[in-house]
Write a protein that holds these residues in place. Sequence first.
Motif, short mmCIF file in Angstrom:
data_model
loop_
_atom_site.label_atom_id
_atom_site.label_comp_id
_atom_site.label_asym_id
_atom_site.label_seq_id
_atom_site.Cartn_x
_atom_site.Cartn_y
_atom_site.Cartn_z
N LEU A 156 0.82 -1.20 0.00
CA LEU A 156 0.00 0.00 0.00
C LEU A 156 0.86 1.26 0.00
O LEU A 156 0.59 2.22 -0.73
CB LEU A 156 -0.93 0.00 1.22
N GLY A 157 1.92 1.25 0.80
CA GLY A 157 2.79 2.42 0.85
C GLY A 157 3.51 2.65 -0.46
O GLY A 157 3.67 3.80 -0.91
N GLN A 158 3.97 1.57 -1.12
CA GLN A 158 4.63 1.71 -2.42
C GLN A 158 3.66 2.22 -3.47
O GLN A 158 4.00 3.09 -4.29
CB GLN A 158 5.21 0.36 -2.83
N LEU A 184 -1.37 3.55 5.85
CA LEU A 184 0.09 3.42 5.71
C LEU A 184 0.77 3.19 7.06
O LEU A 184 0.29 3.65 8.10
CB LEU A 184 0.68 4.68 5.07
N ASP A 185 1.91 2.49 7.02
CA ASP A 185 2.68 2.32 8.25
C ASP A 185 3.45 3.60 8.56
O ASP A 185 3.46 4.55 7.77
CB ASP A 185 3.62 1.12 8.13
N VAL A 186 4.09 3.62 9.70
CA VAL A 186 4.75 4.85 10.16
C VAL A 186 5.84 5.31 9.20
O VAL A 186 5.96 6.50 8.89
CB VAL A 186 5.35 4.63 11.58
N VAL A 187 6.63 4.36 8.68
CA VAL A 187 7.72 4.72 7.78
C VAL A 187 7.18 5.31 6.49
O VAL A 187 7.67 6.34 5.99
CB VAL A 187 8.61 3.49 7.49
N SER A 188 6.15 4.67 5.92
CA SER A 188 5.57 5.16 4.67
C SER A 188 4.93 6.53 4.87
O SER A 188 5.03 7.42 4.01
CB SER A 188 4.54 4.17 4.14
N LYS A 189 4.25 6.72 6.01
CA LYS A 189 3.64 8.02 6.29
C LYS A 189 4.71 9.11 6.34
O LYS A 189 4.52 10.21 5.80
CB LYS A 189 2.89 7.99 7.62
N THR A 190 5.80 8.82 6.99
CA THR A 190 6.88 9.80 7.11
C THR A 190 7.43 10.17 5.75
O THR A 190 7.67 11.34 5.45
CB THR A 190 8.00 9.27 8.01
N THR A 191 7.62 9.15 4.89
CA THR A 191 8.13 9.40 3.54
C THR A 191 7.18 10.30 2.76
O THR A 191 7.61 11.26 2.10
CB THR A 191 8.33 8.08 2.78
#
Length: 333
Positions: A156-158, A184-191
Amino acid sequence: MAETGAEPMIRAVDVVKSFTVRGREGRRRARTSLRAVDGVSFTVAPGEFVGYLGPNGAGKSTTIKMLTGILTASSGTLRVCGLDPSRRRTALARRIGVVFGQRTTLWWDLPLRDSLALVRRLYRVDAAAHRERLAELTALLELEPFLHTPVRQLSLGQRMRGDLAAALLHDPELLVLDEPTIGLDVVSKTTVRDFLERTNAERGTTILLTTHDLGDIERLCRRVLIIDRGRLAYDGGLDELRRTVDADRTLVVELAEPAPPIALGGIAAERVEGARQWLRVPRGENAAALVAALAQRHEVRDISLREAGIEDVLAGLYRGDHAYWCSGRPVAP
């Protein structure tokens, strides 16, 4: 930053969108008119990053669909990039980018790179400009590891990062985002947040963001619009919003040892975990006097007063019979 005196990127004046709802009254068929958006007016200047908030069913998605030309306003005036969205939809599409978090604009069975190549054809982007922009977006959104992966195999993040790249390949003036970080997970949200912040700051792209993730709003938006029951309830900054709504504060007390829930006058602990207790302090209450009374009755190791978070502020605005607010002033509902 918004350019003073510039033509608004978005201008809405008394915009109304009504839907006809069919039903029955006894044995007879009946039609009623439902106003999903009811006389909304606002402007967004070039370069602004604006959050558009509201509870479910408030009219956010209907507004977004009118701004992008998917729906036609029942009445009022709406201009986006100087164009009437419903009459100049094709011309407008070349000047804006749109991302719906729960829908993808990518081709499901094609590798991401091929989807982005098709987007280039749709927007008739020059090949050299496309290569340069794709290289820039690939670096900023960290797309390289999965450019050759079919979209259906992306996380989903990709996929969300791919959708953002597709929306920005033609370098639009305005980016409209509907729940871009949902799920989105935390890393994807941050990106994603870092990328949007940079896009707005460095390229001057105007961004309108609707989301239920209030972390997005606090991190990214300098201004928020709040719609409630189809009407604009607030237009201003987050700090001003906190002052406008009488949201309670929270007093966190750590005692020397565990104790029964604290009760001082009309204020009682709402949560107890060992020696730590949480007390909700009404806005009009004198917090200093409350702290002094606590120190007299209990041995206190630590104490802190937390201002209401944006979630608490919005909950206070949405619930109950409240006045409508716009720029800090009550207006008749």
